[in-house]
Design a protein around this motif. Structure first.
Motif, mmCIF file in Angstrom:
data_model
loop_
_atom_site.group_PDB
_atom_site.id
_atom_site.type_symbol
_atom_site.label_atom_id
_atom_site.label_comp_id
_atom_site.label_asym_id
_atom_site.label_seq_id
_atom_site.Cartn_x
_atom_site.Cartn_y
_atom_site.Cartn_z
ATOM 1 N N VAL A 1 1.271 -1.296 0.387
ATOM 2 C CA VAL A 1 0.089 -0.143 -0.158
ATOM 3 C C VAL A 1 0.698 1.001 0.269
ATOM 4 O O VAL A 1 1.720 1.497 0.896
ATOM 5 N N SER A 2 0.656 2.058 -0.839
ATOM 6 C CA SER A 2 1.384 3.105 -0.782
ATOM 7 C C SER A 2 0.636 4.679 -2.025
ATOM 8 O O SER A 2 0.132 4.161 -2.885
ATOM 9 N N TRP A 3 1.306 5.561 -1.537
ATOM 10 C CA TRP A 3 1.140 7.075 -2.680
ATOM 11 C C TRP A 3 1.251 6.827 -4.044
ATOM 12 O O TRP A 3 0.736 6.458 -5.107
ATOM 13 N N GLN A 4 2.869 6.715 -4.101
ATOM 14 C CA GLN A 4 3.782 6.968 -4.771
ATOM 15 C C GLN A 4 4.732 5.727 -5.116
ATOM 16 O O GLN A 4 4.574 5.541 -6.685
ATOM 17 N N MET A 5 4.958 5.095 -5.008
ATOM 18 C CA MET A 5 5.935 3.613 -4.506
ATOM 19 C C MET A 5 5.091 2.466 -5.910
ATOM 20 O O MET A 5 4.169 2.624 -5.890
ATOM 21 N N LYS A 6 5.583 1.918 -7.330
ATOM 22 C CA LYS A 6 5.326 0.988 -8.264
ATOM 23 C C LYS A 6 6.162 0.056 -8.504
ATOM 24 O O LYS A 6 7.155 0.483 -8.570
ATOM 25 N N THR A 7 5.593 -0.697 -9.237
ATOM 26 C CA THR A 7 6.867 -1.379 -9.560
ATOM 27 C C THR A 7 7.639 -0.545 -10.998
ATOM 28 O O THR A 7 6.177 -0.307 -11.860
ATOM 29 N N THR A 8 8.290 -1.393 -11.739
ATOM 30 C CA THR A 8 8.946 -0.553 -12.895
ATOM 31 C C THR A 8 10.022 -1.513 -13.258
ATOM 32 O O THR A 8 10.305 -3.141 -12.874
ATOM 33 N N GLN A 9 10.327 -1.289 -14.389
ATOM 34 C CA GLN A 9 11.387 -2.647 -15.343
ATOM 35 C C GLN A 9 12.432 -1.963 -15.122
ATOM 36 O O GLN A 9 12.887 -2.909 -15.450
ATOM 37 N N ALA A 10 12.879 -0.537 -14.261
ATOM 38 C CA ALA A 10 13.645 0.144 -14.649
ATOM 39 C C ALA A 10 14.837 -0.644 -13.032
ATOM 40 O O ALA A 10 16.284 -0.577 -13.833
ATOM 41 N N TYR A 11 14.025 -1.311 -11.928
ATOM 42 C CA TYR A 11 14.841 -1.498 -11.663
ATOM 43 C C TYR A 11 14.023 -3.138 -10.510
ATOM 44 O O TYR A 11 12.833 -2.981 -10.973
ATOM 45 N N MET A 12 14.629 -4.092 -9.509
ATOM 46 C CA MET A 12 14.579 -5.124 -9.004
ATOM 47 C C MET A 12 13.342 -4.345 -7.617
ATOM 48 O O MET A 12 13.405 -3.822 -7.325
ATOM 49 N N VAL A 13 12.418 -4.783 -7.704
ATOM 50 C CA VAL A 13 11.077 -4.133 -6.918
ATOM 51 C C VAL A 13 9.686 -5.251 -5.898
ATOM 52 O O VAL A 13 10.589 -6.294 -6.772
ATOM 53 N N LYS A 14 10.853 -5.740 -5.438
ATOM 54 C CA LYS A 14 10.282 -6.189 -3.595
ATOM 55 C C LYS A 14 9.234 -6.037 -2.904
ATOM 56 O O LYS A 14 9.452 -4.720 -2.489
ATOM 57 N N ILE A 15 7.672 -6.469 -2.954
ATOM 58 C CA ILE A 15 6.711 -5.871 -2.233
ATOM 59 C C ILE A 15 6.149 -6.649 -1.196
ATOM 60 O O ILE A 15 6.667 -7.346 -1.508
ATOM 61 N N HIS A 16 6.477 -6.069 -0.068
ATOM 62 C CA HIS A 16 5.662 -6.810 1.142
ATOM 63 C C HIS A 16 4.836 -6.259 1.981
ATOM 64 O O HIS A 16 3.970 -4.868 1.878
#
Length: 68
Positions: free
Chosen positions: A40-55
């Motif tokens: 749950v976030s206001w601005q943070m989204k997944t992207t192809q530019a770098y690896m994202v891990k969601i907690h």
């Protein structure tokens, strides 16, 4: 130069608005960057530019909005 590995645990809001550009530049320069973001976030989204891990988090977007 040698590339490094970075784990980024940003805060939501204006902190992230400043930080994401730095993260993208580091990735462009060959660094391996993993960004840990809450589900749950206001601005943070997944992207192809770098690896994202969601907690998982224990709050909803409505509760986050009410914390202002």
């Amino acid at each position: 130069s040698d590339a490094g590995k970075l784990l980024v645990v940003p805060m939501d809001g204006s902190h992230w608005l400043s930080m994401w550009q730095v993260v993208e530049k580091l990735t462009e320069r060959g660094h391996k960057v993993v960004v840990l973001i809450p589900e749950v976030s206001w601005q943070m989204k997944t992207t192809q530019a770098y690896m994202v891990k969601i907690h998982p988090v224990s709050y909803t977007l409505e509760e986050l909005d009410g914390s202002l």
